[in-house]
Enzyme design. Structure first.
Site, PDB file in Angstrom:
ATOM      1  N   GLY A 240       0.719  -1.282  -0.091  1.00  0.00           N
ATOM      2  CA  GLY A 240       0.140  -0.136  -0.015  1.00  0.00           C
ATOM      3  C   GLY A 240       0.805   1.204   0.200  1.00  0.00           C
ATOM      4  O   GLY A 240       2.069   1.142   0.255  1.00  0.00           O
ATOM      5  N   HIS A 241       0.171   2.402   0.073  1.00  0.00           N
ATOM      6  CA  HIS A 241       0.716   3.756  -0.112  1.00  0.00           C
ATOM      7  C   HIS A 241       1.755   4.006   1.273  1.00  0.00           C
ATOM      8  O   HIS A 241       1.242   3.817   2.362  1.00  0.00           O
ATOM      9  CB  HIS A 241       0.001   4.761  -0.534  1.00  0.00           C
ATOM     10  CG  HIS A 241      -1.334   4.849   0.212  1.00  0.00           C
ATOM     11  ND1 HIS A 241      -1.763   6.034   0.675  1.00  0.00           N
ATOM     12  CD2 HIS A 241      -2.323   4.185   0.654  1.00  0.00           C
ATOM     13  CE1 HIS A 241      -2.938   5.914   1.508  1.00  0.00           C
ATOM     14  NE2 HIS A 241      -3.304   4.677   1.472  1.00  0.00           N
ATOM     15  N   ASN A 242       2.552   4.683   1.092  1.00  0.00           N
ATOM     16  CA  ASN A 242       3.564   4.842   2.186  1.00  0.00           C
ATOM     17  C   ASN A 242       4.098   3.822   3.092  1.00  0.00           C
ATOM     18  O   ASN A 242       4.608   3.981   4.174  1.00  0.00           O
ATOM     19  CB  ASN A 242       2.808   6.166   3.161  1.00  0.00           C
ATOM     20  CG  ASN A 242       2.507   7.379   2.513  1.00  0.00           C
ATOM     21  OD1 ASN A 242       1.476   7.553   1.616  1.00  0.00           O
ATOM     22  ND2 ASN A 242       3.546   8.315   2.766  1.00  0.00           N
ATOM     23  N   SER A 260       0.917   2.993   4.881  1.00  0.00           N
ATOM     24  CA  SER A 260       1.377   3.625   5.974  1.00  0.00           C
ATOM     25  C   SER A 260       2.268   2.775   7.008  1.00  0.00           C
ATOM     26  O   SER A 260       2.789   3.210   7.989  1.00  0.00           O
ATOM     27  CB  SER A 260       0.568   4.654   6.779  1.00  0.00           C
ATOM     28  OG  SER A 260       0.291   5.568   5.872  1.00  0.00           O
TER      29      SER A 260
END
Lengths: 345, 345, 345
Positions: A240-242, A260
């Protein structure tokens, strides 16, 4: 290509027992080997196969004591497993190397292309892209604007790298993997209609990373999603993002790490495991296949199992009782009956 | 591009506290910000970062009271989060827009192509395809015969849309997603050999839908698989044949909805969740990550957990005991022993 | 294309009841049918729909007794389901067949191309590839060096086949599937840095296999990963290196089989199921969705559930008690209290 036992023994500094002219053109596992192949014997559990194998040549450890008749030509070496690995690498290196830039590739003029690269037909290279020396881009690779691919990395057929992402040195990315697609970020309005949150960050893949087929790694909302050096991701993973994946962490196929989350180094995640968003996983944590991790794991080297996951030994103890639950249920009923009787008396 | 605090404050109708000439060229989270970036502070949990952040500019709420020294230039606005979101959208819109039809694309003569479109190199557009205005087709997109892509939708690199499917307006489909492959339908004969059931339907993706990387959506056997407007599907999802996904339903990565199931609107499915075939899921249902839903859920707004899934609170209560099962087991044994003693007396 | 009831009845050797000139141009389910479509009625559960359906034509079994007024034109046939299936296949066959070799494809000179093939724009065919008669390669297919694709197989858009792999006859591989990427094999050194183990084997897909969109099948380390004839793999499956999938085994979407595992014939795996590495699964084993199989299953026809999975009936019995665990816990506490009281007396 064919090699004789003599040639192989010389290369490995080993000693031939049997016909030095025996030829092989492939490798195999000792228990599955067919004539014309070379196998090795290192694990004593497999000793018995030495006397039945159809392999033409078998590498064995120097100190191995032959107890029965063997049809294969043998080569005695210091360490049969390592010698075999050396031959595998040699075979790998012997494969023809692709080079050159195809006329059928599309390359923006502003892109900088290094030496010794392979850019196949139907590759797309966008504006201001940097392709360093010895990079290989197989057919249908998409490298969008402002991407850098550092030296000696290989992007297999159909890999897609969105704008602004960075791929380190000596990386191998397998077919169909997607690097840098938008993170899954939406804000609901008062009518539950979702408005897209722009995803302005990127993905940084550090050096010596391998990424499996059709794996997807989302760009950060802001900043970077980071896959640290030496990490190995199997096929069909979702990052996922980050997210940050630590150095030399290994993630088996079909696993997911949600937005995250920071994963430490030297972790090992089994297949189909899932990690919740916004948590931390300490170094060296092991996650069993299909486990689901809802919370931060602070203890380095923890091993967890189940959904939601907890300590593997505790899980296993509970699971043993789980399988006996119908019996336990009956026993409680029995106790209740007996107690009622006792009290009734 | 660089912007000064003054310019940004004017755009947001905010007030600068500090040097109005401070410049930024990127955005960041307040806790991770580096010099040259702009961050925001809205959640009181993050207040402490205001005094340590390296961000050059921070957006804060008008009523925020500064308690310590701050090195960043501040901009006071009505609503720091919304102002920040506005800037993100501005930054997104500032990205150069791709336009034009590449000579290296393949477009059948019978296809109808709107105005303002981007059709990249190595895009394939089949017979009778309709590409409406402002559609963007990135490299290696495949749009098969009789497909319609409605206005202002974006198909990222390597998206594949099989024949007869329809993509609505303002959709974003990420790299490698497959829309309209055959449903998984086979009929076994008397020897357990499977005969393929022709898959003659299509997929309809309505307006404002976003579909993640490498997600797969199968065409209907007959009729249509439908993704209703505003639904958001993450990466690596699997949507079976004849499924319906309701309006504004959100499905996290690596989840699957099996054939002929109808999912209501405003549902939220966690990652790696699975929904059985031929069932209905009411509006507003929430499914936790990795949960498996075997049966119809009739109660709108239900929250379910586990495999097979049931009410989340019931699940959590059972799970607490699950973790104590070895102890419970011992206690039952103890009871049996004591009761035996009692009876023996 | 439009057909009249008369034409269809003649083709199916059926009898028209109603207007023989009624026209249809599509098929539908009886409960969802719209004017202009043809439906069928075979399952008595659906009898009621006959009297309300908007289908223009309905196929019914010869012996069916009509009890109310019907607006559709009916066709009485020997077996309504089989007749319908025949029409579906006819409709499928009526689709225009793609043929010819595009000038926009890249084909190495050393490749051997059969008759009647379709090779679309932007297809890549490597050195020494063999493409047999009637093979279809859709846009953006990648067929690497030394691959063979046997007669009448279809590789949909964006399928990637790595070097040395073999695809059997009459196979259908859906968009984005990857065949032959490297197995996930690494050996850690003393610093936990992973060294890649060369993956020198291949993948053999036997005849009549169907492989879903974005599924990944890894090549063997040595020898072959084998998908045996008639096996059907759904979308987003992961098949590890050196795996064997038996004849006519069916695997639903998002399932994974880890390295070196041998799966028997006629097995059925539910969606999101996972099979551990280095184990054997007997013939005819059924695995429920999301189940995780840790060990060899020797008993043919076993049905297993859960993670770790065990016998489905045992699982279900345990699961019933699991849902009642909070109550069971209370009852044990109650027993303890009562026993304490008894002993105290």
């Amino acid at each position: 290509m064919e090699f004789t036992a003599k040639t192989i023994a010389e290369f490995l500094q080993g000693e031939v027992i049997g016909n030095p002219d025996t030829k092989v053109n492939n490798v195999a596992k000792i228990e599955e080997a067919t004539p014309g192949t070379l196998a090795f014997l290192a694990n004593p559990k497999y000793n018995k196969y030495l006397y039945t194998t159809e392999a033409s040549i078998v590498l064995i450890n120097k100190e191995f004591e032959i107890e029965n008749e063997v049809s294969a030509t043998l080569i005695k070496v210091e360490n049969a497993y390592e010698s075999f690995a050396k031959l595998l690498e040699l075979a790998e290196q012997a494969r023809p190397v692709k080079q050159g830039i195809s006329d059928l590739a599309f390359i923006e003029e502003s892109a900088k292309i290094g030496d010794g690269v392979y850019i196949a037909p139907f590759v797309y290279v966008g504006e201001n892209v940097v392709i360093e020396n010895d990079v290989k881009l197989y057919p249908h690779v998409f490298v969008d604007d402002n991407v850098t691919v550092k030296k000696n990395s290989t992007l297999n057929s159909g890999v897609k790298v969105y704008h602004e992402c960075v791929i380190g040195e000596n990386c191998i990315i397998h077919a169909g993997a997607v690097i840098g697609s938008d993170g899954f970020g939406f804000a609901p309005d008062e009518n539950n209609v979702y408005r897209k949150i722009p995803q302005l960050g990127n993905v940084i893949v550090e050096d010596n990373v391998e990424i499996g087929s059709n794996t997807t790694i989302d760009r950060a909302t802001m900043g970077s999603t980071i896959i640290k050096q030496g990490a190995k991701l199997d096929n069909l993973n979702q990052i996922g993002h980050n997210v940050q994946i630590g150095e030399n962490t290994v993630i088996a196929a079909q696993s997911g790490v949600a937005g995250s989350t920071k994963v430490g180094k030297n972790c090992q995640f089994g297949g189909q495991s899932g990690i919740a968003p916004h948590i931390q996983i300490a170094d060296g944590v092991k996650v069993t296949p299909q486990a689901g991790i809802p919370n931060t794991i602070k203890e380095p080297g923890s091993i967890v199992m189940g959904t939601p996951a907890f300590n593997i030994r505790e899980f296993q103890k509970s699971f043993i009782v789980y399988k006996q639950l119908p019996d336990l249920f009956k026993r409680v009923k029995q106790l209740e009956n007996e107690l009622a009787k006792l009290k009734g008396e």
